[in-house]
Design a protein around this motif. Structure first.
Motif, short mmCIF file in Angstrom:
data_model
loop_
_atom_site.label_atom_id
_atom_site.label_comp_id
_atom_site.label_asym_id
_atom_site.label_seq_id
_atom_site.Cartn_x
_atom_site.Cartn_y
_atom_site.Cartn_z
N TYR A 77 -8.44 -2.66 -3.77
CA TYR A 77 -7.26 -3.29 -3.38
C TYR A 77 -7.37 -4.91 -3.92
N HIS A 109 -6.75 -5.96 -9.66
CA HIS A 109 -5.51 -6.07 -10.69
C HIS A 109 -6.60 -6.62 -11.86
N LEU A 115 -4.01 1.85 -10.94
CA LEU A 115 -2.67 2.12 -10.21
C LEU A 115 -2.71 1.78 -8.74
N CYS A 116 -3.68 1.75 -8.29
CA CYS A 116 -3.85 1.39 -6.67
C CYS A 116 -3.27 -0.16 -6.79
N ASP A 136 -0.87 -0.99 -8.49
CA ASP A 136 0.55 -0.89 -9.40
C ASP A 136 0.52 -1.51 -10.74
N GLU A 137 -0.49 -1.40 -11.34
CA GLU A 137 -0.57 -2.01 -12.77
C GLU A 137 -0.54 -0.63 -13.79
N THR A 153 0.95 10.49 -9.11
CA THR A 153 1.57 9.42 -8.52
C THR A 153 3.05 9.82 -8.12
N PRO A 211 6.72 8.03 -5.91
CA PRO A 211 7.50 6.85 -5.56
C PRO A 211 7.29 6.77 -3.91
N SER A 256 -0.71 2.79 -2.71
CA SER A 256 -1.13 1.81 -3.57
C SER A 256 -0.64 0.55 -2.75
N SER A 277 1.56 -1.68 -3.14
CA SER A 277 3.19 -1.66 -2.84
C SER A 277 3.88 -0.55 -2.23
N ASN A 319 3.50 2.80 -3.03
CA ASN A 319 3.56 4.11 -3.97
C ASN A 319 2.48 4.80 -3.44
#
Length: 285
Positions: A152, A156, A182-183, A185-186, A209, A211, A223, A225, A227
Motif C-alpha cells: 500500500y 504506486h 491494482l492494490c 488502484d493503478e 476485481t 467495485p 484496494s 480506494s 475496490n
C-alpha cells in the motif's frame, strides 16, 4: 527470459506440512521452471542456517537456479536506534542471499497507516538512506537489491520510481509485480510500462476485481480506494496479462520472470496453470 516460480505460490502446502522446501524445488523443476524465487514465508533462514545448504543443494540437483531472495522490512516510523537495528538486520539478510548464491534480493522498505503523499515525502529521505546503506553493503557480493510495489504505502509506480531514482545506486532497482499495482488502484498495463525500465525482477500475478459497492465477502481484500481484489490463477483473473507481457517483452526485458499465485484454489494446480499460461503467451508474443 527465464520463467520460474516464487516459493510463496506454494506457501499453503508448506504451511500445512504437505510439502517441504525441497519438494517445492522439485515440483518447480518438474513443471519446467528454470528458477525458484525464495520467499521465507513458511520458513526462516535466519534461524535455520542449515536450510540454506539444503536449498542450494536441491536446486543444483534439480537443475534450476535461485533467482531472488525476497524478504520483509520496514524503515518508517522508527526511532534512530530501531532504524539502525533494521539496517543491520537487513545486512544479515544480504549475507544469506550471498550464501544462497543469488544476485538479486528484494526487501520492503516501509509500512504505514498514513498513505498520503505528504507522509510519503516526509518518510522518503529515511527510506533512501536505508536503501542506499543496504545496496552499498550488497555491492561487495555483486547483489542488486530492489523494492517491490508492495504494501500500500509504496505500491504506486511513481512512488517506486521516486525511491529508485533518489537512491541513485546502479544495484538498487525494483521487483516489479504486475498485479500489485491494482492494490493502489493503478491500471497494471500502464504501470508496468512506467516501471519496467527500472526492473531487476518481474512477478506475474493476477487478481479478480470488483467495485467497492459490491463487497463480495470472504477471500477478498480492499484496494486503497476500497475496490475489492481476490487472488486468481494467472490468466483467469481480470488483469490483461497478455497486454502486460507485451509491455514487458517490448521493453527488451530479458531477465527472470516469476509466477506468484495467491488464489483460493489448490496451490499446486493454480501455480501450474499460471506457469503454463505465461509460458504459452510469452512464446506467442
Amino acid at each position: 527470459m527465464k520463467l520460474g516460480i516464487s516459493s510463496y505460490s506454494l506457501h499453503k502446502a508448506l504451511d500445512a506440512g504437505e510439502m517441504s522446501i525441497q519438494d517445492v524445488i522439485i515440483y518447480i523443476a518438474e513443471l519446467g521452471g528454470e528458477h525458484i524465487e525464495i520467499v521465507p514465508h513458511s520458513f526462516d533462514l535466519t534461524k535455520n542456517a542449515e536450510l540454506i545448504d539444503v536449498i542450494v543443494n536441491q536446486t543444483r540437483a534439480s537443475g534450476i537456479e535461485i533467482s531472488n531472495y525476497a524478504i520483509a522490512a520496514n524503515f518508517s516510523n522508527l526511532n534512530n536506534e530501531q532504524f539502525q537495528l533494521e539496517i543491520e538486520r537487513l545486512k544479515g539478510e544480504v549475507d544469506i542471499a550471498n550464501k544462497l548464491g543469488v544476485k538479486r534480493m528484494r526487501h520492503d522498505v516501509a509500512s504505514s497507516e498514513d498513505l498520503s503523499i505528504t507522509n510519503f515525502n516526509a518518510e522518503l529521505p529515511k527510506l533512501v538512506e536505508a536503501s542506499r546503506a543496504i545496496a552499498d553493503y550488497a555491492a561487495q557480493y555483486e547483489i542488486t537489491t530492489s523494492v517491490e510495489n508492495h504494501g500500500y504505502f509504496i505500491q504506486h509506480s511513481d512512488r517506486v520510481q521516486a525511491l529508485v531514482v533518489a537512491v541513485d545506486r546502479p544495484n538498487f532497482r525494483t521487483t516489479l509485480d504486475v498485479g500489485n499495482f491494482l492494490c493502489a488502484d493503478e491500471p497494471p498495463v500502464s504501470a508496468v510500462a512506467n516501471n519496467i525500465s527500472f526492473a531487476s525482477m518481474v512477478h506475474v500475478k493476477d487478481f479478480y476485481t470488483r467495485p467497492a459497492s459490491q463487497a463480495p465477502g470472504e477471500g477478498w481484500f480492499p484496494s486503497i480506494s476500497g475496490n475489492w481484489l481476490r487472488g486468481a490463477i494467472v490468466g483467469h483473473g481480470d488483469i490483461a496479462i497478455r497486454d502486460v507481457l507485451q509491455k514487458v517483452k517490448e521493453s527488451g526485458y530479458d531477465g527472470y520472470i516469476s509466477i506468484e499465485f495467491e488464489g483460493m484454489e489448490d496451490c499446486l494446480v493454480g501455480t501450474r496453470l499460471g506457469f503454463e499460461y505465461v509460458r504459452r503467451i510469452w512464446d506467442e508474443l
